[in-house]
Scaffold this motif. Structure first.
Motif, PDB file in Angstrom:
ATOM      1  N   VAL A  42      50.246  35.096  24.001  1.00  0.00           N
ATOM      2  CA  VAL A  42      50.577  35.186  25.424  1.00  0.00           C
ATOM      3  C   VAL A  42      49.431  34.630  26.269  1.00  0.00           C
ATOM      4  N   LEU A  43      48.200  35.067  25.966  1.00  0.00           N
ATOM      5  CA  LEU A  43      47.043  34.598  26.731  1.00  0.00           C
ATOM      6  C   LEU A  43      46.802  33.100  26.544  1.00  0.00           C
ATOM      7  N   ALA A  44      46.962  32.626  25.310  1.00  0.00           N
ATOM      8  CA  ALA A  44      46.740  31.205  25.032  1.00  0.00           C
ATOM      9  C   ALA A  44      47.739  30.342  25.796  1.00  0.00           C
ATOM     10  N   ALA A  45      48.984  30.802  25.885  1.00  0.00           N
ATOM     11  CA  ALA A  45      50.004  30.056  26.618  1.00  0.00           C
ATOM     12  C   ALA A  45      49.678  30.010  28.106  1.00  0.00           C
ATOM     13  N   CYS A  46      49.239  31.135  28.658  1.00  0.00           N
ATOM     14  CA  CYS A  46      48.864  31.183  30.077  1.00  0.00           C
ATOM     15  C   CYS A  46      47.665  30.284  30.353  1.00  0.00           C
ATOM     16  N   ALA A  47      46.681  30.287  29.436  1.00  0.00           N
ATOM     17  CA  ALA A  47      45.463  29.499  29.630  1.00  0.00           C
ATOM     18  C   ALA A  47      45.746  28.006  29.589  1.00  0.00           C
ATOM     19  N   LYS A  48      46.769  27.601  28.848  1.00  0.00           N
ATOM     20  CA  LYS A  48      47.128  26.181  28.819  1.00  0.00           C
ATOM     21  C   LYS A  48      47.622  25.714  30.182  1.00  0.00           C
ATOM     22  N   ILE A  49      48.291  26.618  30.895  1.00  0.00           N
ATOM     23  CA  ILE A  49      48.794  26.291  32.232  1.00  0.00           C
ATOM     24  C   ILE A  49      47.645  26.234  33.228  1.00  0.00           C
ATOM     25  N   LYS A  50      46.792  27.273  33.168  1.00  0.00           N
ATOM     26  CA  LYS A  50      45.613  27.313  34.032  1.00  0.00           C
ATOM     27  C   LYS A  50      44.516  28.121  33.342  1.00  0.00           C
ATOM     28  N   PRO A  51      43.379  27.485  33.007  1.00  0.00           N
ATOM     29  CA  PRO A  51      42.298  28.213  32.340  1.00  0.00           C
ATOM     30  C   PRO A  51      41.814  29.404  33.158  1.00  0.00           C
ATOM     31  N   PHE A  52      41.416  30.477  32.477  1.00  0.00           N
ATOM     32  CA  PHE A  52      40.879  31.660  33.144  1.00  0.00           C
ATOM     33  C   PHE A  52      39.848  32.311  32.227  1.00  0.00           C
ATOM     34  N   SER A  53      38.971  33.118  32.812  1.00  0.00           N
ATOM     35  CA  SER A  53      37.921  33.763  32.029  1.00  0.00           C
ATOM     36  C   SER A  53      38.376  35.148  31.575  1.00  0.00           C
ATOM     37  N   ARG A  54      37.817  35.580  30.460  1.00  0.00           N
ATOM     38  CA  ARG A  54      38.148  36.888  29.907  1.00  0.00           C
ATOM     39  C   ARG A  54      36.924  37.423  29.175  1.00  0.00           C
ATOM     40  N   THR A  55      36.745  38.740  29.210  1.00  0.00           N
ATOM     41  CA  THR A  55      35.639  39.394  28.503  1.00  0.00           C
ATOM     42  C   THR A  55      36.189  40.183  27.336  1.00  0.00           C
ATOM     43  N   PHE A  56      35.548  40.053  26.168  1.00  0.00           N
ATOM     44  CA  PHE A  56      36.032  40.707  24.951  1.00  0.00           C
ATOM     45  C   PHE A  56      34.870  40.804  23.956  1.00  0.00           C
ATOM     46  N   PRO A  57      35.009  41.613  22.890  1.00  0.00           N
ATOM     47  CA  PRO A  57      33.915  41.769  21.934  1.00  0.00           C
ATOM     48  C   PRO A  57      33.915  40.685  20.863  1.00  0.00           C
ATOM     49  N   THR A  58      32.738  40.299  20.420  1.00  0.00           N
ATOM     50  CA  THR A  58      32.615  39.488  19.220  1.00  0.00           C
ATOM     51  C   THR A  58      32.864  40.393  18.020  1.00  0.00           C
ATOM     52  N   LEU A  59      32.884  39.799  16.853  1.00  0.00           N
ATOM     53  CA  LEU A  59      33.110  40.583  15.640  1.00  0.00           C
ATOM     54  C   LEU A  59      31.958  41.550  15.376  1.00  0.00           C
ATOM     55  N   TRP A  60      30.763  41.242  15.908  1.00  0.00           N
ATOM     56  CA  TRP A  60      29.620  42.143  15.735  1.00  0.00           C
ATOM     57  C   TRP A  60      29.413  42.993  16.996  1.00  0.00           C
ATOM     58  N   ASN A  61      30.474  43.085  17.817  1.00  0.00           N
ATOM     59  CA  ASN A  61      30.571  44.037  18.940  1.00  0.00           C
ATOM     60  C   ASN A  61      29.643  43.748  20.111  1.00  0.00           C
ATOM     61  N   THR A  62      29.252  42.503  20.287  1.00  0.00           N
ATOM     62  CA  THR A  62      28.582  42.092  21.511  1.00  0.00           C
ATOM     63  C   THR A  62      29.647  41.619  22.496  1.00  0.00           C
ATOM     64  N   GLN A  63      29.613  42.109  23.717  1.00  0.00           N
ATOM     65  CA  GLN A  63      30.596  41.680  24.717  1.00  0.00           C
ATOM     66  C   GLN A  63      30.283  40.262  25.190  1.00  0.00           C
ATOM     67  N   MET A  64      31.306  39.415  25.240  1.00  0.00           N
ATOM     68  CA  MET A  64      31.106  38.062  25.734  1.00  0.00           C
ATOM     69  C   MET A  64      32.211  37.691  26.713  1.00  0.00           C
ATOM     70  N   THR A  65      31.857  36.832  27.662  1.00  0.00           N
ATOM     71  CA  THR A  65      32.806  36.315  28.633  1.00  0.00           C
ATOM     72  C   THR A  65      32.898  34.808  28.464  1.00  0.00           C
ATOM     73  N   CYS A  66      34.110  34.292  28.412  1.00  0.00           N
ATOM     74  CA  CYS A  66      34.285  32.848  28.372  1.00  0.00           C
ATOM     75  C   CYS A  66      35.660  32.494  28.906  1.00  0.00           C
ATOM     76  N   TYR A  67      35.861  31.213  29.122  1.00  0.00           N
ATOM     77  CA  TYR A  67      37.161  30.724  29.568  1.00  0.00           C
ATOM     78  C   TYR A  67      38.069  30.470  28.372  1.00  0.00           C
ATOM     79  N   LEU A  68      39.341  30.787  28.529  1.00  0.00           N
ATOM     80  CA  LEU A  68      40.376  30.325  27.619  1.00  0.00           C
ATOM     81  C   LEU A  68      41.002  29.080  28.276  1.00  0.00           C
ATOM     82  N   PRO A  69      41.407  28.040  27.511  1.00  0.00           N
ATOM     83  CA  PRO A  69      41.619  28.040  26.071  1.00  0.00           C
ATOM     84  C   PRO A  69      40.409  27.693  25.199  1.00  0.00           C
ATOM     85  N   GLU A  70      39.263  27.261  25.767  1.00  0.00           N
ATOM     86  CA  GLU A  70      38.155  26.875  24.885  1.00  0.00           C
ATOM     87  C   GLU A  70      37.612  28.056  24.094  1.00  0.00           C
TER      88      GLU A  70
END
Length: 308
Positions: A42-70
């Motif tokens: 769902v998020l990937a489809a939305c980001a293709k229309i218009k990129p947006f930033s999101r914050t989420f954990p890495t696999l080692w539990n560090t919070q990161m913010t970046c734009y989707l779809p990159e």
């Protein structure tokens, strides 16, 4: 708290397991991994229309913010490349000094920070202003990280940089051809570069590992590393290099291989689990990461990287 060997092993096993999802088709992946796959789609489809930033954990539990779809890969898998991530999990230890060239928003910078702990250090370089701001945000609480809003080249100079904008910043490049995989037209911006030899001398650094992902600009990065790569009075660093985009970046790639060979470095392939084998040079590369080891350290690294 330093990452333990058990933590590292668990991450390697998790990454190796999750990587089995990558070649699957969308329906098959949804059936095997519905909890992660459905919201991701769902998020990937939305980001293709218009990129947006999101914050989420890495696999080692560090919070990161970046734009989707990159950041799709970061969001869905929790890491970037399995082979490179697992090699770093095997090799990078506390007390080490890690250099992240082309840090982007900091996925490897954050991993290096976890692996080196308070007694180590991480020095990262990201030239594009908006990606640098995300790198700054993602590393703000990491005390062993030092970030630089610069490109890396043979010398200090002003470079014209192709900026593809939020959602596509991983493709930003100083290479004359830009990112051939993208049909988007970039915005050209001016960035300042530094030489790594100069930076290391000014900061009294002896790097243990240098990760280079500079989108077709790797040879220029290595050209500013000649003193570091030839100084056999010190322990010479390991180098990882992204190789990609086939014939478009062939000249840069071949020049990079040649300079490393001249300075007595040997190329290794890295498999999904992070283990290494001698690399046979290819005529063309679509996408991979290679490890280069100084010849005097080959036997030691092959053993050390397996000690988990």
């Amino acid at each position: 708290k330093n990452m333990t060997e058990t933590d590292r092993n668990d991450l390697i096993n998790t990454i190796t397991s999750r990587e089995k999802l990558r070649p699957l088709g969308r329906i098959e992946r949804l059936l095997k991994d519905p909890v992660h796959a459905l919201p991701y789609y769902v998020l990937a489809a939305c980001a293709k229309i218009k990129p947006f930033s999101r914050t989420f954990p890495t696999l080692w539990n560090t919070q990161m913010t970046c734009y989707l779809p990159e950041g799709n890969t970061f969001y869905y898998y929790g890491y970037c490349e399995a082979n490179l991530t697992n090699f770093f999990l095997r090799y990078v230890k506390t007390d080490m000094t890690c250099i992240d060239i082309g840090a982007h928003v900091g996925i490897y910078t954050m991993l290096f920070s976890e692996l080196t702990g308070n007694s180590g250090s991480v020095h990262s370089f990201e030239p594009t202003p908006w990606t640098y701001r995300l790198l700054e945000k993602n590393t703000a609480t990491l005390q062993n990280v030092h970030i630089n809003n610069n490109a890396v080249a043979e010398k200090a100079q002003t470079l014209t940089f192709a900026d593809y904008g939020p959602g596509y910043g991983a493709y930003n490049s100083a290479h004359a051809d830009g990112a051939p995989a993208l049909s988007r037209k970039p915005h050209n911006t001016q960035v300042q570069s530094v030489s790594l030899d100069t930076y290391f001398a000014e900061n009294e650094l002896t790097p243990d590992i240098i990760k280079i992902d500079s989108e077709g600009f790797e040879f220029e990065v290595l050209s500013g590393l000649k003193k570091t790569l030839t100084d056999t009075t010190k322990v010479r660093p390991l180098i990882t290099i992204e190789v990609a985009n086939g014939d478009n970046w062939a000249e840069n790639r071949n020049s990079s291989f040649a300079i490393l060979s001249e300075y007595q470095y040997t190329a290794y392939s890295i498999n999904t689990t992070g283990l290494i084998t001698p690399h046979i040079e290819q005529d063309s590369y679509e996408y991979d990461n290679l490890l280069f080891i100084p010849n005097e350290r080959r036997e030691d690294i092959q053993i050390t990287s397996m000690r988990i």
